[in-house]
Design an enzyme around this catalytic site. Structure first.
Site, PDB file in Angstrom:
ATOM      1  CB  ALA A   1      -0.931  -0.008   1.205  1.00  0.00           C
TER       2      ALA A   1
ATOM      3  CB  CYS B   1      -2.449  -4.606   6.811  1.00  0.00           C
ATOM      4  SG  CYS B   1      -1.588  -3.038   6.990  1.00  0.00           S
TER       5      CYS B   1
END
Lengths: 339, 77, 339, 77
Positions: free
Chosen positions: C34, C181
């Protein structure tokens, strides 16, 4: 793709129920420039049901430095931004219904779209459109999220009809700053910062976590390392003509809108903004010169020329854009230079 | 005494992050006029004002010690 | 495309001179998840001379919700992230030299790359790699920018060798949090927020505006509307083994690295982290169950299984990853679950 | 008295944004141990600590009225 949202449903304030809500919502994004392309990408990846994006411009080389959906190929093809955005968004997430509209976000268009929209994300480059969004949002009770950036600074504020103050409570008029991304520059990180704030608010609104919605007005400068939150508890104006007790939605009225007309047989578009406080011609002349424009003028008007752009600007904000009959193109140039 | 903070391009125009002015008893609108005059800043009338980090309307009267922030709205997108 | 950087050169702290500096610089990004994909896009659009991006994973469906360079097609083709990133970055800006490296960012690789790198942007998902980046940065005097996010929160800190404290001054050890995450989820806006901070710092460093570089440690929560800056003037440890008076660069030493070995004839990879404070097995069991893993165990170990993933985790942090001989893939799973 | 603020997942584990504790005279390391014990928080030893918004090492001694923030480092990316 069964687990594509797994990292989002793992986040407790969203969860599987929140994801299901996101999937049923329709988000309207006004503008497909830096903020619009970024907000649209985050919303599309997050899995909204439907996304409508409106823009009147096409992709230019100077957009690529910060507008994240576009490539060099889009510039070469001179694709309208809304069309180029749709193409990329569909490649990112085919499960989202993407509606792209190439055109000017007028109050009429906004009113037509408002019927089934759950949220409006402001990504426009001018306050006239923002004031129209603000009135439409109040009239149809749609939450919207103001966001803007120039140079290394930016700001954002979330407006929930019936709860928070509205943009008209804060500004009372349409400010002409003459400071835009085309005159003051803009860096990618300031864009990203506004997108981060707008999309966080968007997700809270889509999953209906009203307690989490930010009530303060955020204001930052990424180069000077400033970040401040202004409390807004006393900002709501009971007499506000947009959100007060007797609303009149003034920015949906024809007399408060910029008039754009082709001057007959002259290949010129006239732009007449509604009652402004006037333009500081000396200041504008300096900014235009810095951009490479050849500028001449007197105390009443200035005339400026750079490549295909040729126009005359009057002290009251009125302008004549020469060499075009395209209303949207003329208005686009005006907003990019004057805000 | 009051501290007046400038944000965004106001900071560049004034050339300072903040200044000290004695403006207790004056309204926000009067402070804007004084600053515009003294520091040659155009278009200050459309700037938003925060007193002690809270939005304040043009009619609000400044108290001694109040910190005033002038925040010009930004239109780019 | 002569004017593609015009909005950036209009920004006075960059200007034409700053743009020329940016054009001659080499940025190294560790990780193409990300943060890595977002940081790489902003840097490529900004026009760095050369960008090197390192990643060991391939694109999966669950990445699309927040990793901005990738499309559904990349998932279908199971492209390595570094390769998919390179493809998109070249379409965005053909003027930037893009070097993609598919592999694990080991201290050896970092040392090889360090020779001609002007800046390292941390976009990795584990502290072991960050501590190696930190030592390499000190040894070769390269500025680097720490950034990380989980759920709705994130943090960033800029480390300039010889000036600021380093990551080892702050942490003193490699923390295993078990919150990643993959276990706590992550939302797009938190990613965007870290990218905004890392890329703002990157531009300041590339144009050598050292006065503007942020000296505080930033820490935020986008869902709770928190944003704080921690002053770091007293954080530098003169006895620090990474940046102190007698540096030993401990995280470049073999005994402080995770050992990854294929267990002979067993289709199993063993992962042995260096001296950790141990793993809370009960807590990890709960997190893995929430992810859908079937978990069994006793006070000394847990065994967990979900689809192709099957592994045993011991209290001291050691793990056996079954069903694979691929070291990078095994380490990737370990870091994604344990941080 | 001291205010202790929790960040990131510590806030979820404790279930409060902040608590009030009397910890003047104790070191940062001692405060971490007290909080870990009292609020059943694992892994507090690796959290960073700020006293009055400034980074503080484990040996630092708390003064009365100091605001203490506990910030766990985050690894995702």
């Amino acid at each position: 793709m069964s687990n594509r949202y797994s990292r989002q449903t793992l986040f407790p304030p969203i969860g599987k129920m929140g994801q299901e809500k996101i999937r049923t919502k329709h988000v309207l994004i006004i503008g497909a420039g830096a903020l619009g392309s970024g907000n649209a990408e985050v919303m599309t990846r997050a899995g909204v049901g439907k996304l409508t994006i409106v823009d009147r411009d096409y992709v230019e080389a100077s957009n690529l430095q910060r507008q994240q959906l576009y490539t060099e190929e889009d510039v070469a093809e001179k694709l309208p931004k809304a069309a180029a955005a749709e193409k990329r968004l569909k490649a990112i997430n085919s499960e989202v219904e993407i509606q792209s509209i190439i055109g000017d976000a007028t109050p009429e268009m906004l009113a037509e779209l408002a019927g089934d929209v759950d949220l409006i994300i402001d990504s426009t480059d001018n306050f006239e459109t923002r004031m129209a969004i603000n009135d439409i949002a109040q009239k149809y009770q749609i939450p919207w999220i103001y966001g803007a950036c120039v140079a290394s600074f930016g700001m954002s504020f979330t407006i929930i009809p019936g709860k928070t103050p509205c943009l008209n409570c804060l500004l009372k008029t349409v400010p002409i700053q003459g400071l835009t991304c085309d005159t003051g520059g803009i860096i990618g990180p300031a864009v990203q910062m506004v997108i981060a704030h707008q999309t966080a608010e968007a997700l809270k609104i889509l999953v209906e976590d009203w307690e989490a919605v930010r009530t303060s007005f955020v204001n930052f400068d990424m180069w000077r390392n400033q970040y401040t939150s202004m409390k807004m508890s006393r900002a709501k104006d009971p007499g506000c003509l947009s959100c007060g007790e007797h609303p009149e939605y003034p920015y949906l009225e024809a007399e408060n809108m910029t008039k754009t007309t082709v001057l007959c047989g002259r290949d010129t578009v006239q732009i007449r903004p509604p009652h402004t406080e006037g333009v500081d011609l000396k200041d504008m002349a300096g900014k235009l010169k810095a951009l490479g424009y050849e500028v001449k003028g007197n105390p009443y008007l200035l005339s400026a020329e750079l490549e295909d752009n040729r126009f005359v600007l009057f002290q009251d904000g009125r302008a004549l854009i020469h060499g075009t009959k395209d209303l949207a193109q003329a208005k686009s140039l005006y907003n990019r230079l004057l805000g | 005494m009051n501290k007046i903070l400038f944000f965004a391009h106001l900071r560049d125009e004034v050339g300072e992050e903040s200044v000290q002015l004695e403006v207790a008893g004056k309204t926000v609108a009067e402070v804007k006029a004084i600053v515009a005059e003294q520091y040659k800043v155009a278009k200050l009338d459309t700037a938003m004002t925060a007193i002690n980090e809270e939005f304040a309307p043009n009619e609000e009267v400044i108290q001694d010690g109040d910190v005033i922030a002038l925040i010009p709205p930004v239109s780019g997108g």
